[in-house]
Design a protein around this motif. Structure first.
Motif, PDB file in Angstrom:
ATOM      1  N   ARG A   1       8.607   7.414  -7.278  1.00 23.50           N
ATOM      2  CA  ARG A   1       8.142   8.174  -6.183  1.00 23.50           C
ATOM      3  C   ARG A   1       9.433   8.793  -5.392  1.00 23.50           C
ATOM      4  NH1 ARG A   1       5.282   3.728  -2.985  1.00 23.50           N
ATOM      5  NH2 ARG A   1       5.349   5.256  -1.390  1.00 23.50           N
TER       6      ARG A   1
ATOM      7  N   TYR B   1       9.630   1.930  -6.339  1.00 21.35           N
ATOM      8  CA  TYR B   1       9.661   3.091  -5.636  1.00 21.35           C
ATOM      9  C   TYR B   1      10.633   3.977  -5.894  1.00 21.35           C
ATOM     10  CZ  TYR B   1      10.712   6.422  -1.673  1.00 21.35           C
ATOM     11  OH  TYR B   1      10.969   7.522  -0.976  1.00 21.35           O
TER      12      TYR B   1
ATOM     13  N   HIS C   1      10.152   1.311   2.349  1.00 22.37           N
ATOM     14  CA  HIS C   1       9.555   2.616   1.906  1.00 22.37           C
ATOM     15  C   HIS C   1       8.023   2.546   1.829  1.00 22.37           C
ATOM     16  CE1 HIS C   1       9.835  -0.183  -1.597  1.00 22.37           C
ATOM     17  NE2 HIS C   1       8.708  -0.077  -1.897  1.00 22.37           N
ATOM     18  N   GLU C   2       7.285   1.138   2.132  1.00 21.51           N
ATOM     19  CA  GLU C   2       5.854   1.116   2.398  1.00 21.51           C
ATOM     20  C   GLU C   2       5.330   1.338   3.525  1.00 21.51           C
ATOM     21  OE1 GLU C   2       4.828  -2.216  -1.135  1.00 21.51           O
ATOM     22  OE2 GLU C   2       5.595  -2.898   0.813  1.00 21.51           O
TER      23      GLU C   2
ATOM     24  N   LYS D   1       9.767   5.378   6.483  1.00 20.57           N
ATOM     25  CA  LYS D   1      10.088   6.206   5.357  1.00 20.57           C
ATOM     26  C   LYS D   1      10.199   7.638   5.519  1.00 20.57           C
ATOM     27  CE  LYS D   1       6.933   7.417   2.229  1.00 20.57           C
ATOM     28  NZ  LYS D   1       6.157   7.365   1.100  1.00 20.57           N
TER      29      LYS D   1
END
Length: 288
Positions: free
Chosen positions: A75, A71, A111-112, A117
């Motif tokens: 991202r 991540y 973060h998922e 998030k």
């Protein structure tokens, strides 16, 4: 199997958590980091520079497991640019380590989940904006950490309002001598359902969750809202919605003793000043 795959993920995560505070302090005192910050302050500041110099080195601390590493490497920068893209370059500032450290640690493990998030990223954006950075309270990262993703979405909807009607459904027992008086009050009651709110689904149907009462208690515990059944809205029809709610209809018709009656305690759920500040920072109310 790689070394990362063979490691105990819980032990790895624990080690990352223990290192965060110490490494952030060391990084903040390092002359290269201070010089980089000084150069940014003197030059044309860009969001990319702030991410690369100020955030990614700290994020690297949280590479405790593969998903977090992926991540932050692939991202994270784009997510921050989306969240902070409207900040004018002259208003960019390095976020306080007391805010950004816990935020990046939280992102490593959540973060998922889009709801959590988004809250973390909005907190980062506020901390990077000199116009609003003071509103990015260090406690907000800890508050987000104590929410589930599902709960975070409901909280954002709830904090969009300064106050909401809330009820407690009760079974009241009346004194036999007063049962026909229009001024009678129950001599005792049993709580059947607490913290019923007028929340709805996207299709207009009532939103019902057995976990909602515990969530409301959690929001009260975190200092975001207050709930009182001693005060209520005086505007007519403020509580008409209650008798159409599944939580109320569940008890109708009721197999109750002759002197028992289905009642409700009318109350108010109000956002605290702390809760309103949190709401602006996470984008639930207006702009930070």
């Amino acid at each position: 199997m790689s070394d990362d795959d063979s490691a105990n993920p819980m032990e790895t995560a624990k080690g990352a958590v223990e290192l965060v505070g110490a490494v952030i302090k060391i990084a903040g005192d390092h002359p290269d980091v201070k010089a980089a910050g000084g150069n940014l302050a003197k030059s044309a500041k860009t969001l990319t520079e702030f991410i690369n110099v100020g955030l990614l080195p700290i994020a690297a601390i949280n590479y405790g497991y593969d998903k977090a590493r992926s991540y932050f490497e692939k991202r994270f920068s784009a997510d921050v640019e989306t969240a902070a893209g409207n900040i004018p370059p002259e208003n960019l500032q390095e976020p306080a380590s007391s805010v950004i450290g816990p935020v990046l640690q939280g992102l490593a493990f959540t973060h998922e989940d889009d709801n959590l998030k988004d809250m973390y990223l909005r907190l980062i954006a506020t901390a990077m904006d000199s116009r609003h950075a003071k509103k990015a309270h260090p406690a907000f990262a800890e508050i987000i950490r104590q929410l589930s993703g599902f709960e975070a979405g409901l909280l954002k909807t709830t904090l969009a309002n300064l106050a909401l009607p809330i009820v407690e459904i009760r079974m009241g027992t009346y004194d036999e001598k007063m049962q026909f008086s229009k001024f009678s009050f129950p001599s005792s009651y049993r709580t059947l359902q607490t913290h019923v709110l007028p929340l709805g689904n996207a299709d207009g149907t009532p939103f019902v969750s057995q976990e909602l009462p515990a969530m409301v208690d959690n929001w009260v515990r975190l200092g975001l809202v207050s709930v009182s059944y001693d005060t209520s809205f005086t505007v007519e029809n403020s509580y008409d919605w209650v008798k159409t709610r599944p939580e109320f209809l569940y008890w109708v018709p009721q197999d109750a003793p002759p002197l028992a009656k289905l009642d409700m305690a009318k109350g108010q759920l109000k956002s605290t000043a702390f809760g309103l500040q949190f709401a602006t920072v996470i984008g639930a109310r207006g702009k930070a």
